[in-house]
Design a protein around this motif. Structure first.
Motif: not given
Ligand code: FES
Length: 317
Positions: A126-135, A151-157
Motif C-alpha cells: 500500500l505504501a509503495h502504491a501511495g494508498a491511504d492506510f493505517d496499521m 517498520i520504524q525505518a520504513s517510509s510508512f513508519a
C-alpha cells in the motif's frame, strides 16, 4: 513443489525466526501479491502454511516469519529446531486467500503477534502504491514484536501504531473507537491469534461494518471442543461407497484408512487445501477458511476438521 535454499534464518523477536528462501541457482521465484502464503514441507513430511512478508515486488526471494509455538502440532517447532541456514526445502507456489482490494479508498490493517506477516506485506504494498492506510500492530511486549526495526525505518513508519499488552492503558488497542464509523470504501484486514481476531471482528460487526469490507486470515485454528461430536456417514458420489465417520475420527482419516487420497495440508481448517464439494446433506462447518456466506451455501466443506449436521453427506469424491 519448488526446491529452495534457506539463505538465512534470523531471530526477529523472542521466539520468532525469519527465514529467507531463494532458488539454489538464484533464478526468479513465482510472483506473489500481498497477503499470499506458501506451503512449506517440513523434514517430517508435514506441510504448513506461512505468509510471505517481503515486498511483493521482489522476485529473487521469499521471506516468512515463524513463531515458535509450544502448542504447535509439529510445524513451528520443526521450523525452529530442524531447519537451518543452507538447508534445501520444498515449498509450493504462492497462493492468496487474503488479497488486498485494490479499489479500496482506505485500508485499516490489524495485526496481532505473528499475524503481522501478511499485514506487513500489505503495508509495504500500500505504501509503495501511495494508498491511504493505517496499521495497528498488537503484541505482548516490544521484545516479542517482530519487524519492529524494519517498520520504524520504513517510509510508512508514521502510519503504524504499536500496541503492547505490557504498556500503559493509553496505548492499548481501542478497536471500538477506531471502527466507530463504518465508511464506504474503507476495507479492514485482520490477522492474528484467535482471541485478537474475535475481538476486532466482533467489534467491526457490532458497529455495522459490512462483511464484504472485512477481510481476515487465521494462521492457526483455535482449540476445538470435540466432546459433543457424533458419528455420521459420507457417500462417495463416484463409486456410491458409504463410509462411517466415528466421533473420534475426521473424514480425511477415514478416507486415508480406505486408501482414498485427497489433498490436505494444515489439518485444522485454515488453509482450504482439502476443500471438497458437498452434493447432498448439511455440513457442520468447523473451518476458518470459508466465509460465512460460503458456509451458508453448504455446497463445500473442509473434511480435515468439519463434520455433518445431517446423518449423511454425499461428497464429490
Ligand atoms: S487441510 Fe487445511 S483446511 Fe483442510
Amino acid at each position: 513443489m519448488i526446491e529452495v535454499l534457506v539463505v538465512s534464518k534470523k531471530a526477529a523477536a523472542d521466539d520468532i525466526c525469519v527465514f529467507e528462501l531463494a532458488r539454489p541457482n538464484g533464478a526468479a521465484l513465482p510472483p506473489f501479491s500481498a497477503g499470499a502464503h506458501i506451503d512449506v514441507q517440513l523434514p517430517s513430511g508435514i506441510i504448513r502454511q506461512y505468509s510471505l512478508c517481503n515486498h511483493p515486488n521482489e522476485s529473487h526471494r521469499y521471506e516468512i516469519g515463524v513463531l515458535k509455538d509450544p502448542a504447535s502440532r509439529g510445524g513451528s517447532l520443526a521450523m525452529h529446531d530442524q531447519v537451518s541456514e543452507g538447508d534445501r526445502i520444498q515449498i509450493s507456489e504462492p497462493r492468496n486467500h487474503f488479497p488486498l482490494v485494490h479499489e479500496a479508498k482506505r485500508s485499516l490493517l490489524f495485526a496481532g503477534g505473528i499475524g503481522v506477516t501478511p499485514i506487513l506485506c500489505m503495508a509495504e504494498r500500500l505504501a509503495h502504491a501511495g494508498a491511504d492506510f493505517d496499521m495497528h500492530y498488537c503484541t505482548r511486549s516490544p521484545a516479542r514484536t517482530a519487524f519492529i526495526e524494519r517498520i520504524q525505518a520504513s517510509s510508512f513508519a508514521d502510519r503504524v501504531k504499536f500496541h503492547f499488552d505490557d504498556g500503559d492503558a493509553a496505548q492499548k488497542l481501542d478497536a471500538a473507537s477506531l471502527l466507530a464509523t463504518p465508511t464506504a470504501g474503507t476495507h479492514l484486514y485482520v490477522c492474528g491469534p484467535g482471541g485478537f481476531m474475535e475481538h476486532v471482528l466482533k467489534t467491526a460487526e457490532a458497529l455495522g461494518w459490512p462483511a464484504e469490507q472485512v477481510h481476515r486470515e487465521y494462521f492457526a485454528a483455535a482449540a476445538v471442543d470435540h466432546s459433543s461430536d457424533g458419528s455420521f456417514e459420507i457417500k462417495l458420489s463416484s463409486t456410491g461407497q458409504v463410509l462411517e465417520i466415528p466421533a473420534d475420527k475426521t473424514v480425511i482419516e477415514v478416507l486415508e484408512a480406505h486408501d482414498i487420497e485427497i489433498p490436505f495440508s494444515c489439518e485444522s481448517g485454515v488453509c482450504g487445501t482439502c476443500l471438497t464439494r458437498v452434493l447432498e446433506g448439511e455440513p457442520d462447518h468447523r473451518d476458518y477458511f470459508l466465509t460465512e456466506a460460503e458456509k451458508a451455501k453448504n455446497d463445500q466443506f473442509t473434511p480435515c476438521c468439519s463434520r455433518a449436521q445431517s446423518p449423511r453427506l454425499v461428497l464429490d469424491i
